[in-house]
Motif scaffolding. Structure first.
Motif, mmCIF file in Angstrom:
data_model
loop_
_atom_site.group_PDB
_atom_site.id
_atom_site.type_symbol
_atom_site.label_atom_id
_atom_site.label_comp_id
_atom_site.label_asym_id
_atom_site.label_seq_id
_atom_site.Cartn_x
_atom_site.Cartn_y
_atom_site.Cartn_z
ATOM 1 N N HIS A 130 0.732 -1.109 -0.011
ATOM 2 C CA HIS A 130 -0.034 -0.225 -0.261
ATOM 3 C C HIS A 130 1.128 1.298 0.110
ATOM 4 N N SER A 131 0.375 2.325 -0.463
ATOM 5 C CA SER A 131 1.126 3.595 -0.735
ATOM 6 C C SER A 131 0.602 4.675 0.153
ATOM 7 N N LYS A 132 -0.508 4.300 0.909
ATOM 8 C CA LYS A 132 -0.965 5.098 2.148
ATOM 9 C C LYS A 132 -1.574 4.127 3.000
ATOM 10 N N ARG A 133 -1.884 4.851 4.085
ATOM 11 C CA ARG A 133 -2.226 4.217 5.486
ATOM 12 C C ARG A 133 -3.350 3.153 5.133
ATOM 13 N N VAL A 134 -2.978 1.990 6.144
ATOM 14 C CA VAL A 134 -3.915 0.740 5.980
ATOM 15 C C VAL A 134 -5.029 0.820 6.938
ATOM 16 N N GLY A 135 -6.177 0.916 6.656
ATOM 17 C CA GLY A 135 -7.113 1.052 7.798
ATOM 18 C C GLY A 135 -7.974 0.089 7.984
ATOM 19 N N ILE A 136 -7.814 -0.994 7.073
ATOM 20 C CA ILE A 136 -8.915 -2.137 7.196
ATOM 21 C C ILE A 136 -8.253 -3.416 7.027
ATOM 22 N N ILE A 137 -8.542 -4.435 7.659
ATOM 23 C CA ILE A 137 -7.772 -5.648 7.928
ATOM 24 C C ILE A 137 -8.813 -6.726 7.866
ATOM 25 N N THR A 138 -9.074 -7.724 7.165
ATOM 26 C CA THR A 138 -9.925 -8.678 7.336
ATOM 27 C C THR A 138 -9.426 -10.185 6.710
ATOM 28 N N TRP A 139 -9.548 -11.206 7.596
ATOM 29 C CA TRP A 139 -9.018 -12.693 7.074
ATOM 30 C C TRP A 139 -10.123 -13.199 6.452
ATOM 31 N N HIS A 140 -9.597 -14.062 5.462
ATOM 32 C CA HIS A 140 -10.870 -14.839 4.854
ATOM 33 C C HIS A 140 -11.478 -15.543 5.652
ATOM 34 N N PRO A 141 -12.729 -15.913 5.585
ATOM 35 C CA PRO A 141 -13.637 -16.875 6.459
ATOM 36 C C PRO A 141 -13.367 -18.235 6.509
ATOM 37 N N THR A 142 -12.978 -18.794 5.192
ATOM 38 C CA THR A 142 -12.809 -20.356 5.010
ATOM 39 C C THR A 142 -11.696 -20.609 4.637
ATOM 40 N N ALA A 143 -10.896 -19.828 3.917
ATOM 41 C CA ALA A 143 -9.319 -20.368 3.405
ATOM 42 C C ALA A 143 -8.220 -20.124 4.356
ATOM 43 N N ASN A 145 -4.657 -18.724 5.652
ATOM 44 C CA ASN A 145 -3.585 -17.711 5.411
ATOM 45 C C ASN A 145 -3.983 -16.779 4.250
ATOM 46 N N ILE A 146 -5.391 -16.603 4.146
ATOM 47 C CA ILE A 146 -5.541 -15.247 3.098
ATOM 48 C C ILE A 146 -6.237 -14.193 3.745
ATOM 49 N N LEU A 147 -5.543 -12.891 3.595
ATOM 50 C CA LEU A 147 -5.675 -11.871 4.373
ATOM 51 C C LEU A 147 -6.102 -10.660 3.358
ATOM 52 N N LEU A 148 -7.202 -9.915 3.665
ATOM 53 C CA LEU A 148 -7.417 -8.599 2.778
ATOM 54 C C LEU A 148 -7.080 -7.543 3.413
ATOM 55 N N SER A 149 -6.386 -6.654 2.690
ATOM 56 C CA SER A 149 -6.246 -5.168 3.452
ATOM 57 C C SER A 149 -6.819 -4.208 2.443
ATOM 58 N N ALA A 150 -7.359 -3.171 3.148
ATOM 59 C CA ALA A 150 -7.733 -1.984 2.161
ATOM 60 C C ALA A 150 -6.897 -0.873 2.818
ATOM 61 N N GLY A 151 -6.534 0.327 2.073
ATOM 62 C CA GLY A 151 -5.789 1.474 2.485
ATOM 63 C C GLY A 151 -6.469 2.688 1.869
ATOM 64 N N CYS A 152 -5.656 3.761 2.311
ATOM 65 C CA CYS A 152 -6.140 5.083 1.932
ATOM 66 C C CYS A 152 -5.833 5.347 0.533
ATOM 67 N N ASP A 153 -5.218 4.450 -0.157
ATOM 68 C CA ASP A 153 -4.839 4.747 -1.427
ATOM 69 C C ASP A 153 -5.954 4.211 -2.421
ATOM 70 N N ASN A 154 -6.869 3.755 -1.745
ATOM 71 C CA ASN A 154 -8.294 3.238 -2.639
ATOM 72 C C ASN A 154 -8.082 1.979 -3.080
ATOM 73 N N GLN A 155 -7.162 1.349 -2.695
ATOM 74 C CA GLN A 155 -6.710 -0.299 -3.271
ATOM 75 C C GLN A 155 -7.268 -1.150 -2.365
ATOM 76 N N ILE A 156 -7.734 -2.418 -2.690
ATOM 77 C CA ILE A 156 -7.752 -3.645 -2.033
ATOM 78 C C ILE A 156 -6.744 -4.590 -2.387
ATOM 79 N N ILE A 157 -5.763 -5.114 -1.284
ATOM 80 C CA ILE A 157 -5.021 -6.210 -1.866
ATOM 81 C C ILE A 157 -5.420 -7.593 -1.011
ATOM 82 N N ILE A 158 -5.234 -8.618 -1.646
ATOM 83 C CA ILE A 158 -5.556 -10.026 -1.097
ATOM 84 C C ILE A 158 -4.342 -10.610 -1.149
ATOM 85 N N TRP A 159 -3.803 -11.020 0.202
ATOM 86 C CA TRP A 159 -2.436 -11.544 0.356
ATOM 87 C C TRP A 159 -2.627 -13.073 0.382
#
Length: 474
Positions: A130-143, A145-159
């Motif tokens: 992310h290029s700006k602050r990361v304000g949202i973190i949420t794990w995948h409910p059934t898989a 080691n999958i983590l979703l993050s969303a930042g103030c760069d208006n991007q969602i990244i799934i790791w």
């Protein structure tokens, strides 16, 4: 002839009760960051609370039984260089927690079995993208080691946390700040609420928007959107007159809401917490001193107000306990961890029942800690519903698997795969942790020796200086 005035519901008499003072967590400096996250995350073992920290970001992780006054020197998780904005426990491992921060990074931590003994500044993995602050973190409910993050760069990244890689990057879908992101029950879709007043349903693997509703709520203040069990979406937001609203949407047809409930005129953002087993949704407003709860049904008007738990103190944040952490013997259907300015107070929601027997209508099988899929399977396109467990004998936690991060070798994928398989088969024997702990012990002893040397050299210096001082005095 006589229509029934009061709708029958087993949750009509649910009542909330704050625990006694000695069961609260006292003397905690709760974070003052202006960000609308819950600031608190809970699971059957630990409660984690984002706190004020000078020169960086930190959060406390307390074993649930560690109530009472928390010492100022209590160890923290303090690896971020900016304030922590959101934290989330992994649903498949009660010792793994992820945090997002103003320093633009996401960090994943493994907490020791019995809680922290010393402050932790080394995460298991750092996720940078992310290029700006990361304000949202949420794990995948059934898989796993999958983590979703969303930042103030208006991007969602799934790791994929197991390999530390960003697998999916959803950019250009949100023109403004993302207020929240929620997975559906099996983790095949996400829904988002954005500052442009739109709610979107997104298929993350196809990287496409499958449904969108502009101006879901007319007001300019933040919205929230969450998936319900049946695939519908529940949103909280504000009307043009700044009245707080609760709305229900059918994802097949987002033109008009199924129902809209006007509540009150307060400016606190409503954080929704949803129980998929009982279809009860709890609304906790930031800055409110109450928790409202509603039952969602299939028949109009769909959303039925149950009751309000009111207290004197306003809430700074709220943690919500997963179902498997509740006391089924006391007919407890929800437990909240309410953050005050200086303490965390558990609030228990109970259905009054006379019988001491297990109430199976209150406790249908609930999502357990075992993942239905591995990360690779999900990225390949598979879906899996949560693996359910019965709460009849109370939830007994199994042994948590050691969390491993595999750094991928681009030259030789097969080797990493084989080594990963062998490491998982050897997990029960645990040879690695003992070597690891020996190395750690050696490191600590080394540090102690160097500190002792330093102290003795300083003592000699002090003696010399004292002698010089005495000569000068003469």
């Amino acid at each position: 002839m006589f229509s029934r005035v009061v709708r029958q519901s087993k949750f009509r008499h649910v009542f909330g009760q704050a625990v006694k003072n000695d069961q609260c967590y006292d003397d905690i400096r709760v974070s003052r960051v202006t960000w609308d996250s819950a600031f608190c995350a809970v699971n059957p073992k630990f409660v984690a609370i984002i706190i004020e920290a000078s020169g960086g970001g930190a959060f406390l992780v307390l074993p649930l039984h560690k109530t009472g006054r928390i010492d100022k020197s209590y160890p923290t998780v303090c690896g971020h260089t900016g304030p922590v904005l959101d934290i989330d426990w992994c649903p498949h491992n009660d010792q793994v927690i992820a945090s997002g921060s103003e320093d633009c990074t996401v960090m994943v931590w493994q907490i020791p079995e019995n809680g922290l003994v010393t402050s932790m500044s080394e995460p298991v993995v750092i996720l940078e993208g992310h290029s700006k602050r990361v304000g949202i973190i949420t794990w995948h409910p059934t898989a796993r080691n999958i983590l979703l993050s969303a930042g103030c760069d208006n991007q969602i990244i799934i790791w994929n946390v197991g390999t530390g890689e960003a697998m999916i990057n959803l950019e250009d879908m949100h023109p403004d700040v993302i207020y929240n992101v929620c997975w559906n029950r099996n983790g095949s879709l996400i829904c988002t609420a954005c500052k442009d007043k739109s709610i979107r349903v997104i298929d993350p693997r196809k990287q496409e928007i499958v449904g969108e509703k502009e101006k879901a709520h007319e007001g300019a203040r933040p919205m929230r959107a969450i998936f319900l069990n049946d695939g519908n979406i529940l949103t909280t937001g504000f009307s043009r007159m700044s009245e707080r609203q609760l709305a229900l949407w059918n994802t097949q047809n987002l033109e008009e809401p199924m129902t809209v409930n006007e509540m009150d005129t307060s400016n606190g953002v409503l954080l929704p917490f949803y129980d998929p087993d009982t279809n009860v949704v709890y609304l906790c407003g930031k800055g409110d001193s109450s928790i409202r709860y509603f039952e969602i049904t299939d028949e109009a008007p769909y959303v039925h107000f149950l009751n309000t738990f009111a207290s004197k103190e306003p809430q700074r944040g709220m943690g919500y306990m997963p179902k498997r952490g509740l006391d089924v013997n006391k007919c407890e259907i929800a437990r909240f961890y309410k953050l005050h300015e200086r303490k965390c107070e558990p609030i228990v929601m109970t259905v009054p029942r006379k019988s001491d027997l297990f109430q199976d209508d209150l406790y249908p099988d609930t999502a357990g800690p075992d993942p239905a899929l591995e990360a690779e399977e999900w990225f390949e396109g598979k879906n899996g519903d949560p693996i359910l467990i019965s709460l009849k004998n109370g939830y007994v936690p199994g042994k948590n698997r050691e969390f491993k991060v595999v750094k991928k070798n681009a030259l030789d994928n097969k080797v990493t795969k084989n080594s990963e398989n062998s490491s998982s088969s050897h997990k029960s024997s645990h040879p690695a942790p003992s070597i690891k702990s020996e190395a750690k012990l050696e490191e600590i002893l080394k540090e102690i020796r160097s500190l002792k040397d330093m102290i003795s050299s300083q003592e000699k210096r002090i003696v010399q200086l004292e002698e010089q001082m005495s000569k000068l005095a003469i």
